[in-house]
Design an enzyme around this catalytic site. Structure first.
Site, PDB file in Angstrom:
ATOM      1  N   CYS A 175     -32.267   6.879 -42.771  1.00  0.00           N
ATOM      2  CA  CYS A 175     -31.863   5.830 -41.828  1.00  0.00           C
ATOM      3  C   CYS A 175     -30.866   6.382 -40.814  1.00  0.00           C
ATOM      4  CB  CYS A 175     -31.247   4.651 -42.573  1.00  0.00           C
ATOM      5  SG  CYS A 175     -32.466   3.698 -43.481  1.00  0.00           S
ATOM      6  N   CYS A 211     -28.777  18.304 -31.030  1.00  0.00           N
ATOM      7  CA  CYS A 211     -29.330  16.970 -31.296  1.00  0.00           C
ATOM      8  C   CYS A 211     -28.156  16.043 -31.619  1.00  0.00           C
ATOM      9  CB  CYS A 211     -30.378  17.017 -32.411  1.00  0.00           C
ATOM     10  SG  CYS A 211     -29.719  17.562 -33.989  1.00  0.00           S
TER      11      CYS A 211
END
Ligand code: ZN
Length: 475
Positions: free
Chosen positions: A285, A433
């Site tokens: 998640c 990222c």
């Protein structure tokens, strides 16, 4: 050295409140005779009038159920551990005798007491019940709140995390005032406020093979709210070995799943998924995101199934997998069969004790990236000296919109293999990222394509926001 005998909570009042005793004995029968000889009040709870062990009591030697063996004659030796476990009846272990309800509790639970399927008897069962929640996060939050509100007498919570601001979008056990506080401390305070009748037992630890049996053994039902595969398989296997119902829930982005695994009555999680996906295939998640309300729905279903198991009411979600799609607002149900060859609950199990779940899930075998990573500060300094350095942002465009490093070129990871032609192989390249995991995958892609001067930003744009450019929002 003597034999250790573990006493379950409902029987502890009869042995001076102790949870274990050391006794000398050579067989289970001799041990139980010694025990009831020393503690006469215990005898009627363990034995029927004709001297046989009562049907709601099981005895385990070193976690092995000895009901199939000649129980009393089963030999034991010094160092063995014998457990007395009240059996599961009607889907739940019920401590005898059931506790009384106070006037305060009768008032508090009045909407339960007037329900025919709960009533005073059911409410007393809830009060006697011991439920373990693995994880006090997205799924554990609604589950803990509803179970506490419903009057489940003892809630065990396993978590080792600290409340982070990014948790608050869905983890409603916690609040802005408890950011930075341990999740268990935060949860215990919230539960105490909601219902001071609930005993909260905290296990501030990661659930691991070394502690799982000892923790889970003390509870009647486990609600699994974990967010990673090693813990999920660990919870499943421990529940199968200890014969505990495992109320399962999982969530990802806009989709959820729920089921009740109880190997004695139906399939287990391994019957459904014998092996985990390879690491990295299914994002967490934290990487993939999750809609805030979704764990509220799935965690509430887990609370509902747990309460049904305790009451022995209705039809539990055993042998059924419930799928929920929030975007379509659609529930689907799949029938689950027990796998006769299941490695843990099948006819010939190969998993008879807890294993190394990190290794089972392929974690820890990742390649080493020594020297291939660069810190945010190093990147900042090097970029100043060498403006020709190329920084590639491999996140998605919607993440780039939240925050980006000026001068970085956006090429989402999925597009990178097709866009290698845009890159100049002579330049120094740094990939980045969000937190530094996807940029390592990008690094692998670039290296495999022959780019040699490639590094990855350790900690991603988050580390950059903390260490270099505090004007960037963190997410
Ligand atoms: Zn199974």
């Amino acid at each position: 050295m003597a034999v250790t005998i573990l006493i379950p909570t409902p029987l502890r009042p009869f042995v001076g409140g102790r949870d274990s005793l050391q006794l000398e004995a050579r067989s289970v029968g001799e041990l139980l005779d010694r025990l009831t000889g020393d503690h006469a009040a215990l005898k009627p709870h363990l034995f029927a009038d004709d001297g046989r062990l009562r049907s709601f009591v099981n005895v385990y030697v070193n976690d092995r159920d000895i009901r199939q063996l000649a129980q009393r004659e089963t030999p034991i030796k010094a160092g063995d551990t014998v457990s007395i476990i009240p059996s599961i009846a009607g889907g739940t272990a019920v401590a005898e005798p059931l506790p009384k309800l106070s006037h305060e509790e009768i008032l508090r639970y009045s909407r339960h007491l007037i329900l025919p399927d709960v009533g005073v008897e059911g409410q007393k069962k809830l009060k006697a019940a011991r439920v373990l929640l693995v994880g006090a996060g997205g799924l554990g939050s609604p589950a803990a709140l509803y179970l506490a509100a419903a009057g489940v007498g003892t809630l065990g919570l396993v978590d080792f995390d600290v409340v982070d601001k990014t948790n608050l979008q869905r983890q409603i056990l916690h609040g802005t005032s408890t950011v930075g506080v341990s999740k268990l401390e935060s949860a215990a305070a919230r539960i105490r406020d909601l219902n001071p009748n609930v005993q909260v037992e905290r296990f501030e630890t990661r659930l691991i093979s070394e502690n799982a049996l000892d923790i889970i053994r003390e509870f009647d039902i486990v609600a699994d709210g974990t967010d990673n595969f090693p813990t999920r398989y660990l919870v499943n296997d421990a529940c199968v070995l200890l014969d505990k119902p495992n109320v399962y829930g999982s969530i990802f982005r806009f989709e959820g799943q729920a089921s009740v695994f109880h190997a004695k009555r139906g399939p287990c999680y391994r019957c459904l998924y014998a092996e985990p996906p390879p690491p990295g295939l299914v994002p967490s998640c934290a990487e993939g995101g999750v809609l805030g309300v979704l764990p509220g729905i799935i965690g509430s279903i887990q609370a509902m199934e747990t309460i049904k198991l305790i009451l022995g009411a209705g039809e539990p979600l055993i042998g059924r997998l419930l799928l929920f799609d929030a975007l379509k607002l659609q529930f689907r149900e799949l029938t689950l069969e027990k796998d006769p060859d299941c490695p843990v609950c099948g006819a010939h199990p190969t998993v008879t004790e807890l294993i190394d779940y990190q290794a089972f899930c392929g974690i820890g075998a990742e390649p080493s990236y020594d020297g291939a990573e660069i810190s945010a500060q190093e990147l900042h300094d090097e970029w100043q000296r060498n403006p020709d350095l190329l920084v590639i942002d491999v996140r998605e465009p919607h993440e780039h919109e939240i925050a980006h490093i000026d001068g970085a070129v956006l090429i989402p990871l999925g597009e990178l293999p097709d866009r290698l032609g845009e890159l100049d192989g002579h330049r120094e390249i740094v990939t980045h990222c969000h937190h530094g995991a996807r940029s390592l995958k990008a690094l692998d892609i670039l290296k495999a394509a022959g780019f040699s001067k490639v590094r990855s930003l350790r900690g991603g744009i988050d580390a950059w926001a903390v260490n270099v450019d505090p004007s960037l929002p963190r997410y």
